[in-house]
Design a protein around this motif. Structure first.
Motif, PDB file in Angstrom:
ATOM      1  N   THR A  68       0.843  -1.183   0.000  1.00 22.37           N
ATOM      2  CA  THR A  68       0.000   0.000   0.000  1.00 22.37           C
ATOM      3  C   THR A  68       0.884   1.241   0.000  1.00 22.37           C
ATOM      4  O   THR A  68       1.227   1.793   1.051  1.00 22.37           O
ATOM      5  CB  THR A  68      -0.952  -0.004   1.201  1.00 22.37           C
ATOM      6  OG1 THR A  68      -1.691  -1.223   1.218  1.00 22.37           O
ATOM      7  CG2 THR A  68      -1.936   1.161   1.102  1.00 22.37           C
ATOM      8  N   PHE A  69       1.236   1.664  -1.185  1.00 22.32           N
ATOM      9  CA  PHE A  69       2.198   2.740  -1.390  1.00 22.32           C
ATOM     10  C   PHE A  69       1.844   4.003  -0.616  1.00 22.32           C
ATOM     11  O   PHE A  69       2.718   4.645  -0.027  1.00 22.32           O
ATOM     12  CB  PHE A  69       2.294   3.024  -2.888  1.00 22.32           C
ATOM     13  CG  PHE A  69       3.241   4.120  -3.260  1.00 22.32           C
ATOM     14  CD1 PHE A  69       4.602   3.896  -3.291  1.00 22.32           C
ATOM     15  CD2 PHE A  69       2.765   5.373  -3.600  1.00 22.32           C
ATOM     16  CE1 PHE A  69       5.483   4.907  -3.653  1.00 22.32           C
ATOM     17  CE2 PHE A  69       3.630   6.386  -3.968  1.00 22.32           C
ATOM     18  CZ  PHE A  69       4.993   6.150  -3.989  1.00 22.32           C
ATOM     19  N   SER A  70       0.577   4.377  -0.602  1.00 23.65           N
ATOM     20  CA  SER A  70       0.151   5.636   0.003  1.00 23.65           C
ATOM     21  C   SER A  70       0.332   5.681   1.515  1.00 23.65           C
ATOM     22  O   SER A  70       0.242   6.757   2.109  1.00 23.65           O
ATOM     23  CB  SER A  70      -1.306   5.929  -0.353  1.00 23.65           C
ATOM     24  OG  SER A  70      -2.161   4.911   0.126  1.00 23.65           O
ATOM     25  N   ASN A  71       0.583   4.544   2.161  1.00 17.16           N
ATOM     26  CA  ASN A  71       0.804   4.508   3.605  1.00 17.16           C
ATOM     27  C   ASN A  71       2.258   4.763   3.996  1.00 17.16           C
ATOM     28  O   ASN A  71       2.545   4.951   5.178  1.00 17.16           O
ATOM     29  CB  ASN A  71       0.385   3.156   4.188  1.00 17.16           C
ATOM     30  CG  ASN A  71      -1.123   2.974   4.218  1.00 17.16           C
ATOM     31  OD1 ASN A  71      -1.877   3.928   4.072  1.00 17.16           O
ATOM     32  ND2 ASN A  71      -1.553   1.743   4.414  1.00 17.16           N
ATOM     33  N   TYR A  72       3.157   4.749   3.038  1.00 19.90           N
ATOM     34  CA  TYR A  72       4.580   4.763   3.323  1.00 19.90           C
ATOM     35  C   TYR A  72       5.225   6.120   3.083  1.00 19.90           C
ATOM     36  O   TYR A  72       4.907   6.814   2.111  1.00 19.90           O
ATOM     37  CB  TYR A  72       5.306   3.728   2.447  1.00 19.90           C
ATOM     38  CG  TYR A  72       5.123   2.300   2.898  1.00 19.90           C
ATOM     39  CD1 TYR A  72       6.190   1.593   3.448  1.00 19.90           C
ATOM     40  CD2 TYR A  72       3.908   1.658   2.761  1.00 19.90           C
ATOM     41  CE1 TYR A  72       6.033   0.281   3.855  1.00 19.90           C
ATOM     42  CE2 TYR A  72       3.740   0.346   3.178  1.00 19.90           C
ATOM     43  CZ  TYR A  72       4.812  -0.339   3.718  1.00 19.90           C
ATOM     44  OH  TYR A  72       4.651  -1.640   4.119  1.00 19.90           O
ATOM     45  N   VAL A  73       6.140   6.477   3.969  1.00 22.11           N
ATOM     46  CA  VAL A  73       7.069   7.565   3.697  1.00 22.11           C
ATOM     47  C   VAL A  73       8.035   7.097   2.608  1.00 22.11           C
ATOM     48  O   VAL A  73       8.503   5.957   2.633  1.00 22.11           O
ATOM     49  CB  VAL A  73       7.846   7.965   4.962  1.00 22.11           C
ATOM     50  CG1 VAL A  73       8.967   8.951   4.629  1.00 22.11           C
ATOM     51  CG2 VAL A  73       6.905   8.553   5.999  1.00 22.11           C
ATOM     52  N   ILE A  74       8.318   7.962   1.658  1.00 20.63           N
ATOM     53  CA  ILE A  74       9.257   7.661   0.591  1.00 20.63           C
ATOM     54  C   ILE A  74      10.499   8.533   0.752  1.00 20.63           C
ATOM     55  O   ILE A  74      10.392   9.749   0.963  1.00 20.63           O
ATOM     56  CB  ILE A  74       8.639   7.889  -0.799  1.00 20.63           C
ATOM     57  CG1 ILE A  74       7.430   6.971  -1.000  1.00 20.63           C
ATOM     58  CG2 ILE A  74       9.680   7.660  -1.896  1.00 20.63           C
ATOM     59  CD1 ILE A  74       7.766   5.490  -0.968  1.00 20.63           C
TER      60      ILE A  74
END
Length: 116
Positions: A28-34
């Motif tokens: 779930t990309f949107s949950n992660y700090v990049i």
């Protein structure tokens, strides 16, 4: 399968610009700090920039502040690093990192070379 794939690296002259991309899948990309990191030959991996999960907060290393811009496109699971006014000392392999609490994922890196 969790994947982060960087692209867009290449050779650019000093003072030039380049945008590297990070394409994510399998989480779930949107949950992660990049974050973006870089590593030059014989050197330690160095923090470059980070962006919060919704894109509201960004942080930059002093060495790139004012020249680089991190961004993300959550609906398309993409993150970017726009690099302007490039210097030879920016030459490195650039890595994308996704982090959520103790969970960390890394991409394979993309080479950026700044040289005349």
């Amino acid at each position: 399968q969790v994947q982060l794939v960087e692209s867009g690296g290449g050779l650019v002259q000093p003072g030039g610009s380049l945008r590297v991309s990070c394409a994510a899948s399998g989480f779930t990309f949107s949950n992660y700090v990049i974050s973006w990191y870089r590593q030059a030959p014989g050197k330690s991996r160095e923090f470059v920039a980070s962006i919060s999960s919704a894109g509201g907060t960004t942080n930059y290393a002093d060495s790139v502040k004012g020249r680089f811009t991190i961004s993300r496109d959550n609906p398309n699971n993409l993150a970017y690093l726009q690099m302007n006014s490039l210097k030879p000392e920016d030459t490195a392999v650039y890595y994308c990192k996704a982090i959520l609490w103790g969970r960390n994922y890394w991409g394979q890196g993309t080479q950026v070379t700044v040289s005349s």
